[in-house]
Design a protein around this motif. Structure first.
Motif, mmCIF file in Angstrom:
data_model
loop_
_atom_site.group_PDB
_atom_site.id
_atom_site.type_symbol
_atom_site.label_atom_id
_atom_site.label_comp_id
_atom_site.label_asym_id
_atom_site.label_seq_id
_atom_site.Cartn_x
_atom_site.Cartn_y
_atom_site.Cartn_z
ATOM 1 N N ASP A 1 -0.775 -9.069 -71.187
ATOM 2 C CA ASP A 1 0.369 -9.910 -71.601
ATOM 3 C C ASP A 1 0.384 -9.964 -73.132
ATOM 4 O O ASP A 1 -0.455 -10.635 -73.742
ATOM 5 C CB ASP A 1 0.214 -11.310 -70.998
ATOM 6 N N HIS A 2 1.354 -9.219 -73.718
ATOM 7 C CA HIS A 2 1.359 -9.164 -75.193
ATOM 8 C C HIS A 2 1.658 -10.532 -75.816
ATOM 9 O O HIS A 2 1.148 -10.882 -76.870
ATOM 10 C CB HIS A 2 2.366 -8.130 -75.688
ATOM 11 N N SER A 3 2.491 -11.350 -75.128
ATOM 12 C CA SER A 3 2.779 -12.690 -75.676
ATOM 13 C C SER A 3 1.523 -13.535 -75.712
ATOM 14 O O SER A 3 1.235 -14.228 -76.702
ATOM 15 C CB SER A 3 3.859 -13.385 -74.844
ATOM 16 N N ALA B 1 -0.243 -14.832 -78.992
ATOM 17 C CA ALA B 1 -0.387 -16.285 -79.128
ATOM 18 C C ALA B 1 -1.842 -16.671 -79.310
ATOM 19 O O ALA B 1 -2.181 -17.554 -80.110
ATOM 20 C CB ALA B 1 0.202 -16.978 -77.910
ATOM 21 N N THR C 1 8.338 -7.620 -82.548
ATOM 22 C CA THR C 1 9.224 -6.752 -81.760
ATOM 23 C C THR C 1 8.606 -5.368 -81.648
ATOM 24 O O THR C 1 7.741 -4.986 -82.439
ATOM 25 C CB THR C 1 10.610 -6.645 -82.422
ATOM 26 N N THR D 1 11.732 -7.902 -77.792
ATOM 27 C CA THR D 1 10.955 -9.031 -78.294
ATOM 28 C C THR D 1 9.624 -9.094 -77.573
ATOM 29 O O THR D 1 9.565 -9.188 -76.352
ATOM 30 C CB THR D 1 11.717 -10.347 -78.078
ATOM 31 N N LEU D 2 8.542 -9.041 -78.343
ATOM 32 C CA LEU D 2 7.211 -9.161 -77.775
ATOM 33 C C LEU D 2 6.709 -10.603 -77.844
ATOM 34 O O LEU D 2 5.980 -11.062 -76.969
ATOM 35 C CB LEU D 2 6.231 -8.259 -78.523
ATOM 36 N N PHE D 3 7.103 -11.270 -78.916
ATOM 37 C CA PHE D 3 6.613 -12.638 -79.107
ATOM 38 C C PHE D 3 7.517 -13.346 -80.119
ATOM 39 O O PHE D 3 7.991 -12.733 -81.073
ATOM 40 C CB PHE D 3 5.176 -12.629 -79.650
#
Length: 685
Positions: free
Chosen positions: A192-194, A198, A214, A225-227
């Motif tokens: 999970d890239h987010s 984070a 991005t 959008t990644l985060f």
């Protein structure tokens, strides 16, 4: 000259106002420029600070990504060594490698493109047995990794497990039967890239920035959008950084939480700039106002000076002409070429001397010049100056504290002419009074002589012959004899009355003669050592009969004092003072007192008369002045006595003063110099 100065001052005012406006605009423009420059510097500092913080954060994210991807490499290496690994062994291995990485969703291994091993098992057991060849999207990534022979990262994309993540695929090769490597399968890692980003960010950058990560590897823009906050992409001038790791093409964007600060007027540096600019503008206009006020004051002064009905000139401490009006130049017409601002006073005088401007200097030019320059350097009030055109000017010069000399010149020609006429008339009047006094005194002396003679019984020859005839004729009737004696007595009484009037008239004539001598400056005194007691005694003896007739008590205080005075003139003063006191006192007393000091002796004559009003005290010593009261009118007199008395006192180095209270009386004080050469007195005197 004044008109030229007025034009010059008007031009200076216009130029000053224009310069003030231009300087004000320059200050405002400079303030805006400085404010923009400082704002840009502040933004640069903020961007630099934010960039440094974001670079540090990017490095941390890259490190976490590399750590996560290295987990897949370790799994792939372990499978190369033990391709027959069981699920339990795989779970233990995966837990030991990536058990603490919360961003990893699963670790899987697919033998011959079919999922055979997963971690964590419970959450991902449902995907065991999936054939990746049945999922074209998955197969494309697997094929790409196999062809590359190395790890390939793809994402973000929809995961079989649900949700969006990134997938890293690592081809696993094992030794073949013929000694070459053969493809065992694919080891994959879904993360999970987010969550990874984070976790990497944590609280390292706080809530000061809005972040956006991005990826440029997708066709669908909504999945780039990644985060973070997608609105950052449209924000003004974001900080932009690129990531550096294999299989990823990510971009890091960041803007402050509330955007980049605007160049608000409330910012401290703008407030400081505004204050400084305001102070500068106030200073500019204050200087302009002061200059305009100075010019206005100078213009008003020039106009006021030009309005003066006379000449005006102002010289500095060095004697150079600072300012003058047209009347000054007109008065000195023969010096006009030398009269200009900056000219030396001496040069102006020399020009006038060369052109005959000053009649009084003819024949003694250098001496006159020296005296005039001395008077200019050390002014001593007013003096009159005669000019070549016959005019007279009265010069008044005063020097200020800073050495500037202000000179006012007033044309007094008419006054001089009137004064000369008045002096001539006064001389004529004085001569007339002297002649008249002499002409009157001679017949009056004869009259008084004959009156005294007629008034004396038996003094006239006719009276003596009549007396002899009566004596020789005893038979003259008694009534006739009585009538003759009564007539003789009446004649004697009449002559005494005539004598008193003649003596009074002679006294008035003597007063007029003395006054004429005073005005002409011909009255002289002959001081000597005088006994005060003797002076008082002589005066009281002469006035005693008059006091007795009115019932006035004449008191005398004898004092042992001597004065330096003219005995005749002092006797005249005392007669006037004592006579006036008796004349104006209806009842009471007249007292003569003496007070001797170290340097002077005061002889005071005090009375209990009606007194003199305060408004009259300053006038009673003026010639011909009489207090306007019925008592004075009844007493008569010329009004010259006190004026002559004061002049006689001053001629002897003394003074005559008066003090009075209405209803109580008056006090006249004669002050004379004391004699220090008093004669020796014998014992018992």
């Amino acid at each position: 000259m004044p008109n030229a100065i007025l034009r010059k001052r008007a031009i200076e005012t216009l130029i000053g106002t224009t310069l003030a406006v231009l300087l004000t605009l320059a200050v405002v423009a400079g303030a805006f420029k400085l404010s923009s420059s400082l704002h840009e510097d502040r933004l640069s500092d903020l961007r630099l600070q934010g960039t440094l913080e974001l670079v540090e954060l990017r490095e941390k994210i890259e490190a976490d990504v590399h750590t996560t991807l290295s987990s897949l490499r370790q799994i792939g290496t372990a499978l190369q060594i033990d391709p027959d690994m069981s699920q339990a062994e795989y779970s233990d291995l995966a837990f030991s490698i990536a058990g603490k990485n919360s961003a990893i969703i699963n670790l899987a291994a697919a033998t011959d493109f079919r999922l055979s091993l997963v971690y964590p098992y419970e959450e991902n057991s449902s995907i065991l047995g999936f054939d990746l060849r049945d999922y074209p999207d998955q197969l494309a990534g697997v094929t790409q990794a196999v062809e590359a022979g190395d790890m390939i990262v793809a994402g973000p994309l929809d995961l079989v497990q649900g949700g969006v993540g990134s997938i890293a695929r690592y081809p696993v090769f094992v030794p073949g039967d013929e000694g070459d490597d053969r493809l065992w399968g694919i080891a994959s890692l879904v993360f999970d890239h987010s969550g990874l980003i984070a976790a990497a960010i944590g609280n390292s950058i706080g809530s000061d920035y809005r972040l956006l990560v991005t990826s440029d590897g997708l066709r669908d823009a909504d999945r780039r959008t990644l985060f973070g906050d997608i609105d950052v992409r449209s924000a003004a001038d974001p900080i932009e950084l690129d990531f550096d790791f294999s299989g990823g093409d990510w971009t890091f964007l960041a803007v402050p939480e509330n955007g980049w600060p605007s160049n608000a007027i409330s910012h401290p540096h703008n407030i400081a700039i505004a204050v400084l600019a305001a102070l500068a503008i106030v200073a500019i206009w204050l200087i302009q106002i002061i200059m305009r006020s100075r010019n206005r004051a100078e213009v008003q002064l020039l106009r006021a000076v030009e309005a003066i009905d006379g000449g005006f000139a102002m010289f500095d401490a060095g004697g150079r002409l600072l300012s003058f009006n047209a009347a000054y130049a007109r008065m000195y017409d023969r010096c006009r070429d030398a009269i200009r601002r900056g000219a030396r006073f001496e040069d102006i005088l020399r020009t006038g001397l060369a052109n005959g401007q000053y009649p009084d200097a003819v024949g003694r030019e250098e001496e006159w010049l020296k005296d005039r320059l001395e008077l200019h350097a050390h002014p001593r009030g007013e003096f009159d100056q005669r000019l070549s055109n016959g005019r007279w000017v009265r010069i008044s010069e005063r020097r200020s504290e800073d050495g500037v000399l202000v000179s006012i010149r007033v044309d007094v020609t008419e006054l001089k002419e009137a004064q000369a006429a008045a002096e001539e008339a006064n001389r004529a009047k004085t001569d007339f009074l002297s002649v008249l006094s002499h002409e009157l005194r001679t017949p009056l002396s004869v009259i008084t002589g004959f009156v005294r003679l007629v008034g004396m019984e038996g003094a006239m020859p006719e009276s003596r012959r009549l007396a002899s005839a009566l004596a020789e004729t005893p038979d003259v009737p008694l009534p006739v004899r009585s009538a003759i004696e009564a007539r003789e007595s009446s004649i004697a009484q009449t002559m005494r009355t005539v004598l008193r009037s003649a003596e009074h008239l002679l006294f008035l004539v003597e007063e007029m003669l003395d006054f004429g001598q005073v005005e002409a400056g011909k009255l002289t005194v002959r001081p000597s050592n005088c006994d005060v007691a003797a002076l008082i005694a002589a005066a009281t003896d002469q006035c005693g009969e008059k006091a007795r007739r009115k019932g006035i008590l004449l008191e005398t205080e004898n004092a042992d004092a001597w004065v330096v005075a003219d005995p005749k003139r002092t006797h005249q003063i005392l007669l006037n003072l004592i006579g006036n006191a008796i004349k104006f006192t209806e009842a009471g007393s007249v007292r003569i007192s003496v007070e001797a000091g170290d340097e002077a002796v005061e002889i005071a004559v005090s009375d209990s008369g009606p007194g003199i009003a305060v408004s009259e005290l300053g006038k009673i010593f003026e010639p011909f002045y009489q207090v306007d009261s019925s008592s004075v009118r009844r007493a008569g007199g010329t009004g010259l006595g006190l004026a002559i008395a004061r002049n006689l006192a001053e001629l002897q180095g003394g003074s005559l003063t008066v003090s009075s209270t209405e209803g109580i009386g008056s006090r006249f004080a004669l002050l004379l110099p004391r004699s220090h050469d008093e004669p020796m007195r014998l014992a018992g005197e």
